[in-house]
Structure formats: structure tokens, C-alpha cells
Design a protein around this motif. Structure first.
Motif, PDB file in Angstrom:
ATOM      1  N   HIS A  64      -1.063  -3.181   2.592  1.00  0.00           N
ATOM      2  CA  HIS A  64      -1.193  -3.422   4.028  1.00  0.00           C
ATOM      3  C   HIS A  64      -0.469  -2.320   4.804  1.00  0.00           C
ATOM      4  CE1 HIS A  64      -1.057  -5.605   7.856  1.00  0.00           C
ATOM      5  NE2 HIS A  64       0.260  -5.533   7.831  1.00  0.00           N
ATOM      6  N   GLY A  65       0.752  -1.992   4.369  1.00  0.00           N
ATOM      7  CA  GLY A  65       1.544  -0.949   5.033  1.00  0.00           C
ATOM      8  C   GLY A  65       0.881   0.415   4.944  1.00  0.00           C
ATOM      9  N   ASN A  66       0.296   0.718   3.786  1.00  0.00           N
ATOM     10  CA  ASN A  66      -0.318   2.033   3.579  1.00  0.00           C
ATOM     11  C   ASN A  66      -1.569   2.241   4.412  1.00  0.00           C
ATOM     12  OD1 ASN A  66       1.642   2.484   1.730  1.00  0.00           O
ATOM     13  ND2 ASN A  66       0.359   2.135  -0.077  1.00  0.00           N
ATOM     14  N   HIS A  67      -2.160   1.130   4.891  1.00  0.00           N
ATOM     15  CA  HIS A  67      -3.421   1.264   5.618  1.00  0.00           C
ATOM     16  C   HIS A  67      -3.247   1.203   7.126  1.00  0.00           C
ATOM     17  CE1 HIS A  67      -6.434   1.652   2.497  1.00  0.00           C
ATOM     18  NE2 HIS A  67      -5.700   0.858   1.757  1.00  0.00           N
ATOM     19  N   GLY A  68      -2.012   1.260   7.602  1.00  0.00           N
ATOM     20  CA  GLY A  68      -1.792   1.324   9.056  1.00  0.00           C
ATOM     21  C   GLY A  68      -2.116   0.032   9.768  1.00  0.00           C
ATOM     22  N   ASP A  69      -2.165   0.081  11.097  1.00  0.00           N
ATOM     23  CA  ASP A  69      -2.327  -1.139  11.892  1.00  0.00           C
ATOM     24  C   ASP A  69      -3.765  -1.435  12.267  1.00  0.00           C
ATOM     25  OD1 ASP A  69       0.354  -1.580  11.829  1.00  0.00           O
ATOM     26  OD2 ASP A  69       0.759  -0.389  13.636  1.00  0.00           O
ATOM     27  N   ALA A  70      -4.695  -0.654  11.719  1.00  0.00           N
ATOM     28  CA  ALA A  70      -6.086  -0.783  12.170  1.00  0.00           C
ATOM     29  C   ALA A  70      -6.692  -2.124  11.792  1.00  0.00           C
ATOM     30  CB  ALA A  70      -6.919   0.348  11.592  1.00  0.00           C
TER      31      ALA A  70
END
Length: 423
Positions: free
Chosen positions: A131-137
Motif C-alpha cells: 500500500h505504501g509503495n503505491h502512493g495515495d492514488a
């Protein structure tokens, strides 16, 4: 980072495929590998740094059993666990939407949501990292696993963009093949998900107002995550799928509880070696992974395992053989009895030289992606051979054979049975 977890535990009219075992104890509290099914979820959540509280959501009346479980687990794991009771079955998304203020109080940055009837290695930290690696999108991560083509039709199927892991398409129990990635019923959401559920809720209410004769049955609050939310958010870059290689299985029927028990007992080698029994001088012979409650009384000539769990206060006599089975608290297995692929209910007795056996409903061992079939009880007019289940307080006399049968609680049998439900 402050996190919460929500576990959906259903209610009394659910878990019907789990009878006769769910008569005595709510299905989520049924012991799998020696501890209540739910405890595996809670232990996994408690290991996540920043886990503020764990909320159980369901429509069971608060009862003695549930309260005792909550007390014990909070003391053992030093984490806050609360039960929120729904006034009716609101669906997977309706329930969390109804209690959104409770879930969001204190301002968690994200929350896990999981179904109680899954058995899993719960790779929650890996999901967080993903989740963290994929940013807030995105507003949600679904845990997925690979199934084989035919069995995928029994689950929610996920089509992903293989580069970005974005969920492009989601179909709940499709009628033809869609994808071999299936939904595990374990999610990580940001608070933004409530906006999407809210929009569906508003739309349901508009639709109801426009109906000439409102159908009283379908309330606007009943919203299903899978059909109403995921289907819509797929392809909008809002959801991603994290595929796990770890074990995962559903616990729908009593037969699948034995398989789940095996998966958890094998995991104990790494996570809870202290829960596994071993052969010791003057003790019973242990083969493979076996859980024995400290209060159980077992003759040293007994042979247990693999995949056996023995509950509180169980008595096991001389020369008894138990394999691939769950023996629940207070049961007695008299001398030289044999229990294979069975669940022996609370306070039941198996007489001397009696044999209680079932047929395992394991997934195909030659297919790495096979899942357990949620088997139907009847096929071709007969009872499908499956795990043998003795309800609570059943008496099996000496020297009889009970094979592939389900015995309802409080029965005293006087002869052998096979392929029957004994009412």
C-alpha cells in the motif's frame, strides 16, 4: 501511522453449513488448531505496529461465550478488541458504513477489513508495505491468491493490470472463466472507501423513493462490498490487488475446519512452536503437527497425528489412534478406539474398539492452486462422503463403526452407521 482492523463475524442465521457444530458455539469461536477461529485473525492484527484497536462486527446477541473470548484475548494480546452489534444483516459494506464513526474515531490512516471465515497466513505487513509503495492514488488493497480455472468460479475474480497491480475488473462468482486470481476476503482500505459506499447508499435511497411499491425487504443500508463497491471501483485506478503465495482457505463447512486446522498447525512450527506437542518419555506418540490442551489426559500408549487437535479436559484411553481430526473439550475416547478424519463434539464419548471415520475433503494435492470445494451435503440422491461429525454429547457404543456420517447432538447410538445424517 495509526491503524485499526475490522473483522466481520456474521450472525446466527449464517454458518448454517457449519451445523451441527454451530449449534453449540458461534462459528467464529469454533476452535481451529486449538484456538478460536477468530483468534488467528486477532493475533495477526495485534502484530501490526500502530494497531490501535480491533472491532468485531456482526449480528450475534452479545453472549457469555463472546464476552469471555473478548476478555481473554485482550488480556493475552494487550490490544483493544470491541464487538459492535448490527441491528440486522447489512452486507459486507453496509455494516462498516453503519459503524463508520466508530471505525474512523481517533483518525486512523487506514484500516484492515477481513472475513472471519477465512484461514490465512494474514500477510498484513506485506499488504501495508505494498500500500505504501503505491502512493495515495488508491483507496483499497485486496488480498488475492491464485486458484485453478474451474474453482475460480466459486469466488470473486479479479482481473489486474500486471504492471501496476491495479484492479481492472471484478466479478463475484462469475458463470464463465474470468480470471484465476481470486479475492481472499482480506482488505486494507483508506477512510476514502466510505465516500464510495456512501454514494451507493444515497443511490439506493433514491431508487427506493422512486419505486411505486417499495419492497420492504431490501433496505437501502444493505450494501455488499463485492457486488456493489468493487465492481464499480474496478478500472477506476482506486483498487489494487496484492497477490500472496502464502496459504489461504475458506472455512465454510465443518469439513474445511480440519483442513484449516492442518494449515495453522503447520504454520505453528514458525509462529507458535510452544503450541505443538512432541513425543516425550512416558507420553503419547506424536506424529507430525499436533495440538494438545494442557488439561487433556492422554494414555502414553495412544498415537496422535498428523493434524490433530485435542481440546480442554479430553480423556484418551490406551491404544487409541487419532489422525486428521479435531476432538473438542470434554470428549472421551475409550481404549483402542480409532478416530480418523472426524470432528468429535463436546462431551461426546467414543466406546472401546469403536471406529469413527470420515473421508477427507482435501484439495487435490497435485494441483498447487487447488482450493477446498465447499462441498454440497448431497450428491446424486445420497449423502456425499465427507468428514464424520459427532455433535455435542453423542455416545458411540463399543465396537461399532461410524463412517461418513453426521450425528446430531445428544444422541445415544446403538449400532453402526455409514453415509447417514442421524437426526
Amino acid at each position: 501511522m495509526m491503524l485499526k482492523a475490522v473483522i466481520l463475524i456474521g450472525g446466527p442465521q449464517k454458518g448454517t453449513r457449519f451445523r451441527p457444530l454451530s449449534f453449540e458455539v458461534p462459528k467464529p469461536l469454533f476452535p481451529v488448531a486449538g484456538v478460536p477461529m477468530l483468534q488467528h485473525h486477532i493475533e495477526a492484527c495485534a502484530k501490526v505496529p500502530g494497531m490501535k484497536e480491533i472491532l468485531l462486527l456482526g449480528f450475534y446477541q452479545p453472549n457469555e461465550e463472546l464476552n469471555r473470548f473478548l476478555m481473554t484475548v485482550q488480556q493475552e494480546l494487550k490490544v483493544s478488541v470491541r464487538y459492535l452489534q448490527e441491528f440486522a444483516a447489512l452486507g459486507t459494506a453496509g455494516g462498516i458504513y453503519h459503524f463508520r464513526d466508530q471505525i474512523l474515531s481517533g483518525g486512523p490512516s487506514a484500516f484492515f477489513l477481513m472475513n472471519a471465515d477465512v484461514c490465512s497466513a494474514f500477510p498484513l505487513l506485506e499488504m501495508l508495505r505494498f500500500h505504501g509503495n503505491h502512493g495515495d492514488a488508491h483507496c483499497g488493497v485486496l488480498l488475492g491468491t491464485t486458484a485453478n480455472r474451474t474453482q475460480s468460479l466459486n469466488y470473486g475474480c479479479i482481473v489486474e493490470n500486471q504492471q501496476t497491480n491495479e484492479v481492472l475488473h471484478f466479478v463475484e462468482k462469475p458463470s464463465t472463466f474470468v480470471s484465476d486470481i481470486i479475492n481472499c476476503g482480506i482488505y486494507l482500505f483508506t477512510p476514502e472507501i466510505f465516500g464510495h459506499i456512501g454514494a451507493v447508499f444515497q443511490r439506493n435511497q433514491q431508487d427506493r423513493l422512486q419505486e411505486e411499491q417499495p419492497q420492504g425487504r431490501q433496505r437501502a443500508e444493505v450494501i455488499h462490498l463485492e457486488q456493489d463497491i468493487f465492481t464499480e471501483l474496478a478500472g477506476q485506478q482506486r483498487l489494487r490487488v496484492y497477490k500472496t503465495q502464502h496459504f489461504w482457505s475458506q472455512i465454510k463447512s465443518a469439513g474445511s475446519a480440519i483442513y484449516a486446522s492442518r494449515l495453522y498447525l503447520d504454520q505453528y512450527k514458525h509462529t507458535h512452536p510452544e503450541r505443538l506437542a512432541s513425543s516425550a518419555e512416558g507420553g503419547p506418540k506424536i506424529i507430525g503437527s499436533v495440538y494438545i490442551h494442557p488439561t487433556a489426559n492422554i494414555d502414553p500408549t495412544a498415537v496422535l497425528g498428523p493434524n490433530v487437535s485435542i481440546g480442554k479436559g479430553v480423556c484418551i484411553g490406551a491404544g487409541v489412534r487419532v489422525r486428521e481430526s479435531i476432538v473438542l473439550h470434554g470428549a472421551t475416547l475409550q481404549d483402542h478406539s480409532c478416530v480418523l478424519n472426524s470432528i468429535v463434539g463436546w462431551d461426546s464419548t467414543v466406546g472401546k474398539w469403536a471406529r469413527v471415520e470420515g473421508t477427507p475433503s482435501d484439495p487435490n494435492p497435485n494441483d498447487p492452486y487447488a482450493k477446498i470445494d465447499s462441498e454440497t451435503l448431497f450428491r446424486d440422491g445420497g449423502l456425499t462422503p465427507s468428514i464424520t461429525i459427532l455433535g455435542c454429547n453423542v455416545n458411540i457404543p463399543s465396537e461399532v463403526i461410524i463412517r461418513n456420517s453426521i450425528v446430531l447432538p445428544h444422541k445415544d447410538l446403538n449400532r453402526s452407521f455409514k453415509n447417514q445424517i442421524i437426526l
